[in-house]
Design an enzyme around this catalytic site. Sequence first.
Site: not given
Lengths: 136, 398
Positions: B81, B345, B215-216
């Site tokens: 990430c 994301h 959560c992303s």
Amino acid sequence: MTDTATSAQIPLVDYLVLDDPVHLVANECTNCGARYFDRRNACAGCFATDFQKVGVATTGEVASFTIVSMAPPGVEVPFVSSIIDCDGTSVRANLLNVTPDDDHIKLGMKVRLCTYSMGTKGGVEAIGFGFEPVGN
Amino acid sequence: MVEDVWILGINMTKFGKHFDKDVVDLGAEAAMAAMADGGVTMADMGILAAGNLRGGGGFGQQLQKQIGQTGIPVFNVTNACATGATALRTAIMAIRAGECDMGLAVGVEKLAGAGLLGAVAQSDVDEWQPEGRFGAVAPTDGRIGTANMPGTFAQVGMEYGHKYGDVSFETFARISVKNHKHSTLNPLAAYSKEMSLEQIMGDIMIAYPNTRPMCSANCDGGAAAVVVSDAKLKTLSLEQQRRAIKVSASVLTSDPYTERCQVLPDVNTLTKSAAAQAYEQAGVGPDDLDLVELHDCFATAELVHYDNLGLCEEGGAVDFFESGAPWRDGSKPVNVSGGLQSKGHPISATGIANIWEVCHHLRGEAGDRQIEGARVALAHVIGLGSACGIHILESSAA
Ligand SMILES: [Zn+2]
């Protein structure tokens, strides 16, 4: 013959030792004392290459946990993933024999190593492990 | 004396579902817009650093074939990430090293509908056959805890609670309320819907204490930045100089060995180390920051990073949050973009998109969500494995 057939067991991972008492074993760096559960090339902490097998405490306390409710196909949910502090050695394991909710699982709770049968293949029974509340 | 480096142009695409675009389309859109934003073209670029995890590889060259093949070196980078931040850092290092005076960093991902990341396919075996470094006779995820991201970051948050005093499910959920509220002002966010505490806590549980909106969000998106040396910037127009944003710190770390790190990833030590290096490089401290974009891949992660980035006293993350400080009208706005939980994301784009967000504010161009008078900002990402990228940016003195 029947005896050998029923007594053949294999641990889920090679760091689970099916002696009496059952315990986990770590590769401990003889230089700095860092402990690992996997096959090592060298120590991530001090780069030394000498390791000795050491038994890990079979009781500990829950240092962190999560209740996993969504997982890829093939993984049964819910399950409780946990980090257990076993006398200073961190161990990752499922919490077993406990209701998977935040009323029954508490940070800091005392737990002990336990095992279960994963089933038999080719006459060999695989043995998995987890930790359960000491009160059980 | 290391030469200063500046962001000359920067762009992010709309995050969301782009069914009609591939990774090269999204990369080209972001890259060309970033160069247009900086008033330059591919002819000015001395290096291309390109980040993409889930495409076929060689993304940088595929991109060049669409937007300009000039023979410059391409660095295809992957760092989980932190891939976008790593691409940016690569371009910045090339300029600091004097290899070139301008560079382009691009990060793109197509993730819409990708499901749970970090999931390993489970295979059936006919007999117990020990495999791998643990001699495992069966897949271990779900049997020996979890190494998947939702569970890992849930445990990261719970570990913080164990160390400093329990953190309630509700506190983590309130962090998500903040970010979803912030997202309503961001037209480029994948999701820009306000959510109540009840909605968030009552949504599908993924890995306690993170429900789905905590959560992303998997989505598609791209981001790109043009970086320029101080000497080169001085030769450009006054308008280009005025809009340029100074890179006061650019830091990348991996995780140093700590006792627990190979059992539960230690996302704290490398972030603290990166933050300390970044504050030192920039000559600023947490008190000087006007806004922060930090890696809230899960609500539980945002909490621990308040502490890791020094936004609060050690152990004081809950108090910091409860004080209202990280809300956009608070003393230390955090994730005014909506964060990964609502903005989305698209992994490799994230580490440049967060820089775009803060540059937007530092230029005074953030419209409805402008943090007034923003002069200094910090952008943080972490990729499990682990890699941490921190950039501190400052508006031009002019
Ligand atoms: Zn060692």
